[in-house]
Write an enzyme that holds these catalytic residues in place. Structure first.
Site, short mmCIF file in Angstrom:
data_model
loop_
_atom_site.label_atom_id
_atom_site.label_comp_id
_atom_site.label_asym_id
_atom_site.label_seq_id
_atom_site.Cartn_x
_atom_site.Cartn_y
_atom_site.Cartn_z
N LYS A 157 0.84 -1.20 0.00
CA LYS A 157 0.00 0.00 0.00
C LYS A 157 0.87 1.25 0.00
O LYS A 157 1.92 1.28 0.64
CB LYS A 157 -0.91 -0.02 1.23
CG LYS A 157 -1.98 1.06 1.27
CD LYS A 157 -2.90 0.84 2.47
CE LYS A 157 -3.99 1.91 2.54
NZ LYS A 157 -4.92 1.67 3.66
N SER A 191 -9.52 2.47 2.48
CA SER A 191 -8.46 3.14 1.75
C SER A 191 -7.49 2.19 1.05
O SER A 191 -6.62 2.62 0.30
CB SER A 191 -7.68 4.06 2.70
OG SER A 191 -7.02 3.32 3.70
N SER A 235 -10.59 0.24 6.40
CA SER A 235 -9.81 0.33 5.17
C SER A 235 -9.24 -0.99 4.68
O SER A 235 -8.78 -1.07 3.54
CB SER A 235 -8.66 1.33 5.36
OG SER A 235 -9.16 2.64 5.47
#
Length: 467
Positions: A80, A155, A179
């Site tokens: 990420k 996210s 997320s």
């Protein structure tokens, strides 16, 4: 025949260790897949193809020379864009850090790479991971592989979309308000929010903050457990790191769920839920009942988590991002910082009292039940051009956070929670169910998730594009 890039990571690993395929061949297959489909979904935002192939060649040579393979030997992974990666651009989705290249790996990246994972690049995230819709000014929006006109969630939306598309078999994510779970639900993959401290934080500025955690994402529960087995384990950088190492998660997840005590809450105490989402998630209790579990619908009110989450989150944002140039921050981050500057000592006291009371009450709840089932998200994937959900089942949402209460209320519980594919809306959009356990019972959650996955097979339905 299943394409190599769509195989479970555990099967890829078996092929690598028996030399039926090489790490280079596997990396090349995923790089081709990225070239084929990433332009449509925008999940991988920084690609390091040459580095990946070099790492893969080194791993192949190590196997030839008899060196024992690591637990993730040769498996491609993308991190990420909030996870620091040494020598690889890490922007945090912010124009302020558009050209930022860290000097050192974050703990998750360091452990995965040490276990033999091959770094392909970085996955998209909203600015500083703020919001459950993956869009930012640096890279734009990530699109849902099942319908590119829809959001991939957030996210960790880039991670979820990359997994669903076959661009990587493993990915990391982070979760403060959902997320890891929301994008997994939106993209028909698995995301586990571990118990805080299971995957230790190495923050030097917010080491005591327990709402935000790192965790694994994958296409199957077994693959998520495999990654967790590597990234979990004690680290002295976290004051509440769990002492157990990750080895327990590497073993078989098959278990007899006969007699498992399952609580089902369709709305966590009156939250509005989109009818299509409600219809899909309502099938989950019957699956466990069919496996021999004792299932009971419960009246559960988690509303005390609302103020606790918002106060602690706002306070964290003010402390973490309040020193950055306000004019360069996106509206969501700036809004959180401003809310944080309004937090008083009395607010923090109230937040701690609320979550302490909720923790004790849920401890009693889990004396009666082994797991709790609930919707992950209150809506199916929404249009990609829409900043956030403004209404659910006729109920207006007051701000960009409110539509994710079904996830962020659970964040306050200090408990592990997995999002597992539960089915599809009539229009073909994925919907996940949330499997929640008592604090520290991560393995029990994974075993329940594995049983549900095996009984339903929803995760095996891949996106139609780019096949």
């Amino acid at each position: 025949m299943t394409e190599l890039f769509h195989l479970p990571a555990t099967e890829m690993l078996a092929l690598l260790r028996t030399r039926q395929i090489s790490a280079v061949e596997l990396a090349e297959a995923h790089l081709r897949r990225i070239d084929e489909v990433n332009g449509e979904v925008n999940a991988i935002v920084t690609l390091v193809a040459d580095r990946a192939l070099a790492e893969a060649r080194e791993l192949d040579q190590a196997l030839v020379h008899g060196r024992p393979p690591g637990p993730l030997h040769g498996l491609p992974i993308a991190f990420k864009d909030l996870t620091d990666t040494a020598g690889v651009r890490t922007t945090y989705g912010s124009p302020i850090f558009a050209d930022h290249v860290p000097d050192a790996d974050a703990l998750v990246a360091r452990r995965a790479r040490a276990a033999g994972a091959v770094t392909l690049g970085k996955t998209n995230t909203p600015e500083f991971g703020t919001g459950s819709h993956t869009v930012n000014e640096v890279f734009g929006a990530t699109r849902n592989p099942y319908d590119p006109d829809r959001s991939a969630g957030g996210s960790s939306g880039g991670a979820a979309a990359a997994l669903a598309s076959g661009m990587v078999p493993l990915a990391d994510g982070s979760d403060m308000g959902g997320s890891l779970r929301n994008p997994a639900s939106f993209c028909n993959v698995v995301g586990l929010r571990p118990t805080p401290g299971r995957v230790p934080d190495d923050s030097s500025t917010a080491a005591w903050f327990s709402l935000g955690v790192s965790g694994p994402m994958a296409r199957t529960v077994g693959d998520a457990a495999l990654l967790l087995s590597v990234i979990a384990g004690f680290a002295p950088t976290s004051p509440f790191a769990i002492r157990e190492d990750g080895s327990a998660f590497a073993g078989p997840l098959e278990s007899d769920v006969t007699g498992l005590r399952v609580a089902w809450s369709p709305d966590l105490g009156g939250l509005p839920v989109d009818p299509e989402t409600a219809a899909v998630t309502a099938r989950a209790p019957a699956v466990f009942a069919g496996l021999g579990a004792h299932v009971e619908q419960v009246r559960l009110d988690l509303s005390e988590a609302e103020d606790a989450f918002r106060i602690l989150r706002a306070w964290h944002y003010a402390g973490t991002f309040g020193g950055l140039p306000t004019e360069l921050l996106g509206s969501n981050v700036a809004w959180n910082v401003e809310r944080g500057r309004e937090v008083t000592g009395a607010d923090l006291t109230r937040a701690e009292r609320l979550r302490s009371r909720l923790f004790q009450r849920m401890g009693e709840f889990f004396d009666t039940y082994d797991i709790l089932l609930a919707p992950v998200s209150q809506v199916p994937p929404f249009p990609v051009g829409q900043p956030y959900v403004t209404e659910i089942a006729g109920t207006p949402m007051p701000d960009y956070l409110a539509w994710m209460r079904s996830a962020y209320w659970v964040s306050v519980l200090h408990a592990p929670a997995a999002s597992v594919p539960c089915g599809f809306t009539p229009g073909g959009l994925p919907v996940g169910v949330q499997i929640i356990g008592r604090p520290w019972a991560d393995l029990a959650v994974l075993r329940a998730a594995y049983a549900f996955e095996a009984a339903t097979g929803h995760g095996a339905t891949r996106p139609a594009f780019g096949r």
